[in-house]
Enzyme design. Structure first.
Site, PDB file in Angstrom:
ATOM      1  N   GLU A   1      -2.466   4.263  -2.514  1.00  0.00           N
ATOM      2  CA  GLU A   1      -3.083   5.622  -2.658  1.00  0.00           C
ATOM      3  C   GLU A   1      -1.892   6.784  -2.959  1.00  0.00           C
ATOM      4  OE1 GLU A   1      -5.284   6.593   0.800  1.00  0.00           O
ATOM      5  OE2 GLU A   1      -6.358   4.898   0.470  1.00  0.00           O
TER       6      GLU A   1
ATOM      7  N   HIS B   1      -6.088  13.285  -2.717  1.00  0.00           N
ATOM      8  CA  HIS B   1      -5.352  11.763  -2.837  1.00  0.00           C
ATOM      9  C   HIS B   1      -6.314  10.923  -3.364  1.00  0.00           C
ATOM     10  CE1 HIS B   1      -8.401  11.433   0.855  1.00  0.00           C
ATOM     11  NE2 HIS B   1      -8.290  10.049   0.439  1.00  0.00           N
TER      12      HIS B   1
HETATM   13 ZN   LIG Z   1      -9.448   8.444   1.503  1.00  0.00          ZN
END
Ligand SMILES: [Zn+2]
Length: 122
Positions: free
Chosen positions: A23, A70
């Site tokens: 991520e 994100h």
């Molecule tokens: Zn998330």
């Protein structure tokens, strides 16, 4: 309604692609018209599979941040329970990009995790 400059969004989406399958996480900065203009990549952020976090010691440097961005490594831009806790701490506007990180894969949320409309400005 959240407004973001296309160049700022493209930068965040490009970084999401580069960080995949981890991520990517960043903070957002807006201008006087409440348009998000900058993506702030935090030093010492942790990128991981199914999680990412910000080093809160770095936050005073970025006190003008209005929210966060994100990425998720799956085609699901919905906030997780952890995301919602994080949202409340980090500002009013939060963007999540789902795989494969096109403009249509991005959703905007308020600090409670409620979806809000996103407008991309050229
Ligand atoms: Zn998330």
């Amino acid at each position: 309604m959240v407004k973001i400059k296309r160049e700022a969004l493209e930068l965040a989406l490009g970084a999401s692609k580069n960080t995949y399958p981890d991520e990517f996480i960043a903070l957002l900065r807006d201008n006087d018209e409440k348009t998000i203009t900058h993506i702030l990549v935090l030093p010492r952020s942790t990128y991981g599979k199914g999680f990412s976090s910000v080093d809160f010691n770095m936050l005073p440097m970025f006190s003008h941040s209005c929210g966060s961005f994100h990425s998720h490594p799956v085609p699901n831009p919905r906030p997780s329970r952890g995301d919602r806790l994080f949202f409340a701490k980090l500002g009013d506007v939060h963007l999540i990009a789902g795989y494969p990180y096109g403009e249509r894969d991005v959703r905007a949320y308020d600090r409670e995790g409620k979806e809000i409309p996103l407008e991309i400005l050229d």
